[in-house]
Design an enzyme around this catalytic site. Structure first.
Site, short mmCIF file in Angstrom:
data_model
loop_
_atom_site.label_atom_id
_atom_site.label_comp_id
_atom_site.label_asym_id
_atom_site.label_seq_id
_atom_site.Cartn_x
_atom_site.Cartn_y
_atom_site.Cartn_z
N LYS A 264 0.84 -1.20 0.00
CA LYS A 264 0.00 0.00 0.00
C LYS A 264 0.87 1.25 0.00
CE LYS A 264 -3.94 -1.79 2.59
NZ LYS A 264 -4.88 -1.75 1.47
N ARG A 338 -10.03 -11.57 1.79
CA ARG A 338 -10.88 -12.61 1.19
C ARG A 338 -10.22 -13.98 1.28
NH1 ARG A 338 -10.96 -9.40 -4.41
NH2 ARG A 338 -10.85 -7.70 -2.91
N1 BES Z 1 -8.00 -3.79 4.10
C1 BES Z 1 -8.14 -3.42 2.74
C2 BES Z 1 -9.45 -2.68 2.46
C3 BES Z 1 -9.65 -1.34 3.13
C4 BES Z 1 -9.41 -0.16 2.45
C5 BES Z 1 -10.15 -1.26 4.41
C6 BES Z 1 -9.63 1.06 3.05
C7 BES Z 1 -10.38 -0.05 5.02
C8 BES Z 1 -10.13 1.10 4.35
C9 BES Z 1 -8.09 -4.64 1.85
O1 BES Z 1 -7.35 -5.71 2.32
C10 BES Z 1 -7.51 -4.22 0.55
O2 BES Z 1 -6.37 -3.84 0.55
N2 BES Z 1 -8.30 -4.27 -0.50
C11 BES Z 1 -7.85 -3.91 -1.81
C12 BES Z 1 -8.20 -5.03 -2.74
C13 BES Z 1 -7.64 -4.90 -4.12
C14 BES Z 1 -6.15 -5.04 -4.11
C15 BES Z 1 -8.25 -5.96 -4.97
C16 BES Z 1 -8.59 -2.63 -2.21
O3 BES Z 1 -9.78 -2.51 -1.96
O4 BES Z 1 -7.95 -1.75 -2.77
ZN ZN Z 2 -5.29 -5.57 1.74
#
Ligand code: BES
Ligand code: ZN
Ligand code: ZN
Length: 487
Positions: A264, A338
């Site tokens: 991230k 997931r």
């Molecule tokens: N934990 C994150 C989602 C999230 C984002 C929670 C903002 C709270 C606030 C999750 O694990 C994630 O990183 N999701 C990605 C998925 C993508 C890489 C397919 C996302 O939503 O960007």
């Molecule tokens: Zn994530």
């Protein structure tokens, strides 16, 4: 714990008397403690608007007039009004509180939420401050709350107690969600469950890494490969007396999400300590259901790990195994929630066969972009279940809004080399395709719902400088369960 008393007759024994008042034609009518004040004078400075506070010192006690705004009341707003009062005015409140409700026609409509907010206002977020913090008056051993109300006091007491019990569990969950990842490794979630289970009488099993390996929870282990801390798999079971329905809850317990090798950006990464918001909802619901002794058979499962970076970490393109037996191509290591949920769900279905399956997770940025901070995304393959959850959300103010899991999205998640992939690879329909991924693991269960609470678990708070925990999902789920067993 604050001592609670209810009586129909008002006396002047409480040092701080709170009088909530709704907007109406004659807002000061029938309020005995105000009989010495001129309504006309009061009217000039107090209009009973939402959240309005007027403090009236009298000889024996300080009166806090509290504006409730227009009727009908909404749970969310009642909670916030009372929480603001006890949070912001803590320096002026004594630990002998009175709550005057004798003038309200239907005190049972507000009492639970009023007390919930009243207690929540005593939450102190500075868990790790070394400087001494001012104690909240409710922390005093002698703290007491006297409610003055005319209707059936047994019903009122039950509702009031529920508001308090809920707040206590929520505050414990706040502490867990607000804790940083170095103080909150998976074992800490496990210990929270063990302690809670002991205290409220439900069964808890916490598996360590060796057992997780033995049982073959491969997707959880795959996410954990990059971590210094071993994973945990938490299984909780509460069987209320007379339970006829079995409900299974699965919560995402990622104690920190760096994104893994698909890392991230740093700007908001510190908030990813809250990536166990789904787990928090499940833990809190287990505790509260047990505390309230709901006649339900409730199973909670929390797969927990952090998502970190290491030479051993899974890499984009890797193919991993899962408890269900399906292979998964990991396109993006940041779609880790997931993965661990798929193991939690598959285990839940095979070992507990619940009538209803609900999973909760801070799963996608897409859910945040869609609903902001005001609703969770709801997905379900069952209209009745979706309606029941929506209704519980509306009642409690923890709103959810349904999005589709249509088959047309399935192609997005097909992998060439494995059974399924964890990310479509395209920046669209992110919350929906995540739900589609999960649906692949429910083994045709006819009664499943998935709540993506990424936007609502950790939020712009009115009670902290930075974002902080909301404990979203506990009141929603408990209300849902109560309605379920009423039928
Ligand atoms: N934990 C994150 C989602 C999230 C984002 C929670 C903002 C709270 C606030 C999750 O694990 C994630 O990183 N999701 C990605 C998925 C993508 C890489 C397919 C996302 O939503 O960007
Ligand atoms: Zn994530
Ligand atoms: Zn995550």
């Amino acid at each position: 714990m604050i001592k609670l008393q209810i009586s129909a007759k008002w006396n002047q024994n409480t040092e701080s008397l709170i009088i909530p008042i709704a907007v109406s034609k004659n807002i000061f009518k029938n309020i005995e403690p105000l009989s010495n004040f001129s309504a006309k004078n009061l009217q000039n400075t107090f209009k009973a608007q939402k959240g309005e506070i007027q403090i009236l010192p009298t000889e024996k006690q300080t009166i806090f007039l509290l504006g409730l705004g227009d009727t009908p009341f909404e749970a969310k707003s009642i909670i916030k009004i009372f929480r603001s009062l006890t949070h912001r005015q803590k320096g002026k409140l004594s630990n002998k509180i009175g709550l005057y409700l004798n003038h309200l026609k239907a005190p049972e409509q507000v009492i639970e939420y009023a007390l919930n907010g009243l207690i929540l206002g005593s939450y102190k977020i500075g868990h790790y401050k070394t400087t001494r913090q001012e104690a909240h008056p409710f922390e005093a051993k002698s703290a007491s709350l006297k409610i003055y109300a005319k209707s059936n006091s047994r019903t009122l007491r039950k509702l009031a107690q529920k508001g308090i019990s809920t707040a206590e569990t929520q505050m414990s969950i706040f502490g867990l969600v607000n804790a940083p990842s170095n103080k909150k490794v998976p074992a800490v979630l496990g210990q929270w469950a063990i302690d809670s289970g002991k205290k409220y009488g439900y069964k808890v099993e916490v598996w360590e890494k060796a057992k997780i390996e033995k049982k073959g929870l491969h997707a959880l282990l795959a996410v954990n490969r990059g971590s210094e801390c071993p994973p945990r798999f938490i299984i909780m079971e509460y069987k209320g007396k007379g339970a006829k329905q079995k409900v299974g809850l699965v919560g995402k317990g990622v104690t920190f999400d760096t994104g893994g090798i698909s890392m991230k950006r740093p700007t908001n990464m510190h908030m990813m300590k809250s990536d166990m918001g789904g787990a928090a909802a499940v833990l809190g619901t287990m505790e509260l259901a047990a505390k309230l002794q709901l006649p339900i058979h409730l199973i909670g499962i929390v797969p927990s790990t952090d998502n970190s970076v290491d030479a051993l970490a899974i890499k984009p393109g890797d193919v991993i195994d899962s408890y269900s037996g399906q292979t998964i191509e990991v396109i993006d290591t940041d779609a880790e929630g997931r993965l661990i949920l798929s193991d939690g769900i598959a285990y839940m279905l095979r070992h507990f066969k619940p009538d209803t399956l609900i999973d909760l997770a801070t799963l996608t940025g897409s859910a945040v972009r869609t609903f902001g901070y005001h609703a969770g995304a709801l997905f379900s393959n069952n209209d009745k279940l979706a309606a029941a959850l929506s209704k519980a959300g509306d009642t409690t103010g923890e709103r959810v809004w349904r999005l589709p899991v249509w088959d047309v999205y399935k192609d997005e998640m097909k992998s060439d080399i494995a059974d399924i992939k964890n990310f479509s690879g395209r920046p669209m329909a992110g919350a929906i395709t995540a739900a589609i991924f999960l649906q692949n693991f429910i083994e045709d269960h006819p009664n499943w719902a998935h709540l993506d609470i990424a936007g609502v678990a950790f939020n712009d708070a009115d009670f902290s400088m930075q974002k902080s925990a909301t404990a979203f999902g506990i009141r929603l789920l408990v209300n849902y369960l109560e309605n379920l067993v009423k039928k």
